[in-house]
Design an enzyme around this catalytic site. Structure first.
Site, PDB file in Angstrom:
ATOM      1  N   GLU A  55       4.607  -3.564  13.319  1.00  0.00           N
ATOM      2  CA  GLU A  55       4.590  -2.620  12.194  1.00  0.00           C
ATOM      3  C   GLU A  55       3.269  -2.774  11.448  1.00  0.00           C
ATOM      4  O   GLU A  55       2.908  -3.884  11.037  1.00  0.00           O
ATOM      5  CB  GLU A  55       5.738  -2.894  11.211  1.00  0.00           C
ATOM      6  CG  GLU A  55       5.760  -1.839  10.105  1.00  0.00           C
ATOM      7  CD  GLU A  55       6.596  -2.192   8.874  1.00  0.00           C
ATOM      8  OE1 GLU A  55       6.933  -1.281   8.119  1.00  0.00           O
ATOM      9  OE2 GLU A  55       6.893  -3.382   8.667  1.00  0.00           O
ATOM     10  N   GLU A  80      -0.237  -6.389   7.309  1.00  0.00           N
ATOM     11  CA  GLU A  80      -0.382  -5.890   5.927  1.00  0.00           C
ATOM     12  C   GLU A  80      -1.710  -6.410   5.379  1.00  0.00           C
ATOM     13  O   GLU A  80      -2.013  -7.584   5.508  1.00  0.00           O
ATOM     14  CB  GLU A  80       0.801  -6.408   5.084  1.00  0.00           C
ATOM     15  CG  GLU A  80       0.642  -6.304   3.592  1.00  0.00           C
ATOM     16  CD  GLU A  80       0.324  -4.890   3.068  1.00  0.00           C
ATOM     17  OE1 GLU A  80       0.970  -3.925   3.501  1.00  0.00           O
ATOM     18  OE2 GLU A  80      -0.604  -4.781   2.236  1.00  0.00           O
ATOM     19  N   ASP A 128      -0.420   4.571   3.075  1.00  0.00           N
ATOM     20  CA  ASP A 128      -0.911   5.184   1.826  1.00  0.00           C
ATOM     21  C   ASP A 128      -1.380   6.614   2.103  1.00  0.00           C
ATOM     22  O   ASP A 128      -2.227   6.820   2.983  1.00  0.00           O
ATOM     23  CB  ASP A 128      -2.069   4.363   1.246  1.00  0.00           C
ATOM     24  CG  ASP A 128      -1.590   3.018   0.725  1.00  0.00           C
ATOM     25  OD1 ASP A 128      -0.440   2.941   0.254  1.00  0.00           O
ATOM     26  OD2 ASP A 128      -2.352   2.039   0.816  1.00  0.00           O
ATOM     27  N   LYS A 132      -5.656  12.832  -2.778  1.00  0.00           N
ATOM     28  CA  LYS A 132      -6.821  13.656  -3.156  1.00  0.00           C
ATOM     29  C   LYS A 132      -7.704  13.912  -1.936  1.00  0.00           C
ATOM     30  O   LYS A 132      -7.977  12.980  -1.160  1.00  0.00           O
ATOM     31  CB  LYS A 132      -7.648  12.925  -4.224  1.00  0.00           C
ATOM     32  CG  LYS A 132      -6.944  12.861  -5.555  1.00  0.00           C
ATOM     33  CD  LYS A 132      -7.851  12.314  -6.636  1.00  0.00           C
ATOM     34  CE  LYS A 132      -7.077  12.264  -7.937  1.00  0.00           C
ATOM     35  NZ  LYS A 132      -7.490  11.181  -8.798  1.00  0.00           N
ATOM     36  N   ASP A 162       6.629  10.542   3.567  1.00  0.00           N
ATOM     37  CA  ASP A 162       7.260  11.595   2.758  1.00  0.00           C
ATOM     38  C   ASP A 162       6.247  12.696   2.469  1.00  0.00           C
ATOM     39  O   ASP A 162       6.590  13.681   1.822  1.00  0.00           O
ATOM     40  CB  ASP A 162       7.730  11.013   1.415  1.00  0.00           C
ATOM     41  CG  ASP A 162       6.541  10.468   0.640  1.00  0.00           C
ATOM     42  OD1 ASP A 162       5.896   9.531   1.142  1.00  0.00           O
ATOM     43  OD2 ASP A 162       6.213  11.024  -0.426  1.00  0.00           O
TER      44      ASP A 162
HETATM   45  C1  LIG Z   1       2.934   2.820   0.484  1.00  0.00           C
HETATM   46  S1  LIG Z   1       2.929   1.153   0.995  1.00  0.00           S
HETATM   47  C2  LIG Z   1       4.270   1.117   2.178  1.00  0.00           C
HETATM   48  C3  LIG Z   1       4.823  -0.274   2.380  1.00  0.00           C
HETATM   49  C4  LIG Z   1       6.028  -0.350   3.323  1.00  0.00           C
HETATM   50  N1  LIG Z   1       5.700   0.059   4.679  1.00  0.00           N
HETATM   51  C5  LIG Z   1       7.167   0.470   2.800  1.00  0.00           C
HETATM   52  O1  LIG Z   1       7.523   1.476   3.450  1.00  0.00           O
HETATM   53  O2  LIG Z   1       7.726   0.116   1.747  1.00  0.00           O
HETATM   54  C6  LIG Z   1       1.522   1.080   2.055  1.00  0.00           C
HETATM   55  C7  LIG Z   1       1.130  -0.333   2.434  1.00  0.00           C
HETATM   56  O3  LIG Z   1       0.122  -0.262   3.428  1.00  0.00           O
HETATM   57  C8  LIG Z   1      -0.863  -1.252   3.159  1.00  0.00           C
HETATM   58  N2  LIG Z   1      -2.095  -0.774   3.789  1.00  0.00           N
HETATM   59  C9  LIG Z   1      -2.844   0.294   3.427  1.00  0.00           C
HETATM   60  N3  LIG Z   1      -3.892   0.450   4.239  1.00  0.00           N
HETATM   61  C10 LIG Z   1      -3.821  -0.540   5.165  1.00  0.00           C
HETATM   62  C11 LIG Z   1      -4.620  -0.919   6.264  1.00  0.00           C
HETATM   63  N4  LIG Z   1      -5.729  -0.248   6.564  1.00  0.00           N
HETATM   64  N5  LIG Z   1      -4.259  -1.983   6.991  1.00  0.00           N
HETATM   65  C12 LIG Z   1      -3.118  -2.688   6.671  1.00  0.00           C
HETATM   66  N6  LIG Z   1      -2.326  -2.385   5.627  1.00  0.00           N
HETATM   67  C13 LIG Z   1      -2.663  -1.342   4.876  1.00  0.00           C
HETATM   68  C14 LIG Z   1      -0.920  -1.299   1.638  1.00  0.00           C
HETATM   69  O4  LIG Z   1      -1.473  -2.509   1.179  1.00  0.00           O
HETATM   70  C15 LIG Z   1       0.545  -1.142   1.285  1.00  0.00           C
HETATM   71  O5  LIG Z   1       1.208  -2.380   1.206  1.00  0.00           O
END
Ligand SMILES: C[S@@+](CC[C@H](N)C(=O)[O-])C[C@H]1O[C@@H](n2cnc3c(N)ncnc32)[C@H](O)[C@@H]1O
Length: 220
Positions: A55, A80, A128, A132, A162
């Site tokens: 994941e 992560e 994420d 924007k 979403d």
């Molecule tokens: C919106 S959160 C979703 C977390 C989890 N998957 C959930 O559904 O609750 C997005 C996560 O992706 C991580 N993230 C963003 N860009 C990333 C990257 N390039 N490599 C690894 N993790 C990343 C962020 O730090 C954050 O914890």
């Protein structure tokens, strides 16, 4: 410097200053890949004999810890990039004594490119969305990462969001790499499991998009 065992017994800490940073195991089940280092290809050898599921963007690991408990025949890898979040997953692994979950604190693209073992399937849950327009370049699901996924994932990749514009962009980006094809796009998947963000968006009445892409098999 503390040994890995001592680190395990207390808590995880980054054991070097910024200028000395390097990829390092902070515990037997935790790899830390700092940002902005020169990488050397070094594929992890994990879960010998078990199929591996990865994941990316695991957050604090709600979804993947549930999956690891539910399916012990699979070796799971959580990736992560934020250290404090990756550490929370590691604390869950310690508490629940999960022998089949490995944690990587790394950027997803760098991990896929330099360190990832071959997996059967990959999952990207609520990456994420960078809503924007001027920030769209930061979105993970774009061609460079999708191409790396070819080296990582033998079977399929599931992306969950979403954010409809991001879902549509993901479909478009995968279509640019001919080895992938969209297998399904659905809005319900009751047995999929839930994550922190999934619970948040479902309770707010948002529609969830589950996209599964599969490898195109070419005849020899
Ligand atoms: C919106 S959160 C979703 C977390 C989890 N998957 C959930 O559904 O609750 C997005 C996560 O992706 C991580 N993230 C963003 N860009 C990333 C990257 N390039 N490599 C690894 N993790 C990343 C962020 O730090 C954050 O914890």
């Amino acid at each position: 410097m503390k040994t890995a065992k001592e680190l395990c017994q207390s808590s995880l800490r980054i054991p070097f200053s910024w200028k000395d940073r390097r990829a390092v195991f902070l515990a037997p089940e935790f790899l830390y890949v700092p940002p902005q280092i020169e990488h050397q290809e070094s594929r992890l050898l994990l879960f010998e004999g078990k199929p591996i599921f990865i994941e990316f963007c695991s957050g604090t690991g709600h979804w993947i810890t549930d999956r690891a408990k539910e399916r012990s025949e699979i070796g799971w890898i959580a990736v992560e990039k934020k250290f404090e979040r990756a550490k929370k997953i590691w604390e869950k692994v310690q508490k629940e004594k999960l022998a089949n979950l490995f944690i990587v604190c790394s950027d997803a693209l760098e991990f896929a490119k330099w360190y990832s073992p071959k997996a059967l399937s990959a999952f990207i849950n609520f990456p994420d969305p960078w809503p924007k327009r001027r920030h769209h370049k930061h979105r993970l699901i774009q061609v460079p990462f999708i191409q790396e996924l070819l080296h990582v994932t033998a079977r399929e990749v599931t992306c969950v969001t979403d954010d409809l514009p991001y879902a549509l962009q993901a479909i478009q980006e995968f279509s640019k790499v001919q080895e992938w094809k969209l297998l399904s796009h659905k809005n319900e998947w009751p047995s999929y499991g839930s994550s922190f963000f999934q619970d948040l968006w479902v309770s707010g009445g948002r529609k969830i998009h589950y996209l599964t892409f599969g490898r195109v098999l070419h005849e020899a």
